[in-house]
Design an enzyme around this catalytic site. Structure first.
Site, short mmCIF file in Angstrom:
data_model
loop_
_atom_site.label_atom_id
_atom_site.label_comp_id
_atom_site.label_asym_id
_atom_site.label_seq_id
_atom_site.Cartn_x
_atom_site.Cartn_y
_atom_site.Cartn_z
N HIS A 95 0.86 -1.19 0.00
CA HIS A 95 0.00 0.00 0.00
C HIS A 95 0.90 1.24 0.00
O HIS A 95 1.97 1.24 0.63
CB HIS A 95 -0.90 -0.02 1.23
CG HIS A 95 -1.96 1.05 1.19
ND1 HIS A 95 -1.67 2.37 1.48
CD2 HIS A 95 -3.26 1.01 0.84
CE1 HIS A 95 -2.77 3.08 1.31
NE2 HIS A 95 -3.74 2.28 0.93
N GLU A 165 -4.10 1.85 -7.24
CA GLU A 165 -4.42 2.96 -6.33
C GLU A 165 -3.52 4.14 -6.67
O GLU A 165 -2.40 4.24 -6.13
CB GLU A 165 -4.17 2.53 -4.88
CG GLU A 165 -5.08 1.43 -4.39
CD GLU A 165 -5.42 1.63 -2.92
OE1 GLU A 165 -6.60 1.59 -2.59
OE2 GLU A 165 -4.52 1.86 -2.10
#
Ligand code: PGA
Length: 254
Positions: A95, A165
């Site tokens: 992430h 993302e």
């Protein structure tokens, strides 16, 4: 078999206490409708995994990171086998918020391999920090993928999810929300990168999802027009009513 739509609610470092975590999930389970074509899972802080798993055994919980090491003298690290025994079925890897604290592409490779070995499905996050006019960002994302998946056996790709993302679209300080067209462009590019690295059939077996300021209104347009079969909402997963509205909007189109 058609893939179910995957919705991963990423709680990040929320809420503050175990009691609040149980209350938050109780509320989510009351509000969020279930549907056989939708798989809704929750990425929660490590320490809440055991209690949530115990209280809500039917729900699938996900960890938000994993150690690149297989246990041993690594203070503060949580190994994949430990996550699996704490009740996680899957784990987010790479992430942007963990990359910001130093996780490299090589680390993501180690982490993916550890996760798979421990029986956890990896959710690899990729995404550029800025979009430049010279399209360097495409090379950046391709590198994130090829370095993370180097040496990965083709047969294991089916357990992998790649979350696109774009870093500029994440969080309350996001520059702006991405468009479904931008998600579509990137999902095609990700698939092509995988096909070049493995082969077309193996590339098709990887699930691609989108994350970054997904809300109850825009989520459906990413699923319909963004070339993805799932979503990774952060903030939205902390608001049971809004998160439920997103799931209902998906059910409405099935
Ligand atoms: P956000 O977070 O939905 O709050 O932008 C998404 C993520 O970082 O996974």
């Amino acid at each position: 078999m058609e893939l179910r739509t995957l919705i991963v609610g990423n709680w990040k470092s929320n809420p503050r206490t175990e009691k609040e975590a149980v209350a938050l999930y109780s509320e989510l389970s009351k509000e969020v409708p279930k549907h056989k074509s939708i798989e809704t899972i929750y990425a929660v802080p490590f320490v809440f995994l055991p209690i949530l798993k115990k209280k809500f055994p039917k729900t699938l919980f996900v960890a938000q990171d994993v150690s690149a090491f297989d246990g041993g003298a690594h203070t503060g690290e949580i190994a994949a086998t430990q996550l699996a025994s704490a009740g996680a079925v899957s784990v987010i890897i790479g992430h942007s918020e963990t990359r910001a604290s130093g996780v490299t592409n090589t680390d993501t490779r180690e982490k993916i391999q550890r996760a798979i070995k421990a029986g956890l499905s990896p959710i690899l996050c990729v995404g550029e920090t800025v979009r430049d006019e010279g399209h360097e960002y495409l090379r950046f994302v391709a590198n994130q993928i090829t370095e993370a998946l180097l040496g990965m056996p083709k047969a294991k790709l089916a357990s992998l999810t790649i979350a696109y993302e774009p870093v500029w679209a994440i969080g309350k300080d996001a520059a702006r929300v991405a468009t479904p067209e931008e998600s579509l462009e990137m999902s095609i590019f990700i698939r092509r990168t995988l096909a070049d690295m493995f082969d077309k059939k193996s590339a098709e077996s990887v699930r691609i999802i989108y994350g970054g300021s997904v809300d109850e209104k825009n989520g459906i347009s990413f699923l319909k027009h963004g070339g993805v079969s799932g979503l990774l909402p952060g903030r939205l997963s902390l608001s049971p009513k809004k998160f439920a509205a997103l799931i209902r909007s998906i059910i409405g189109t099935l």
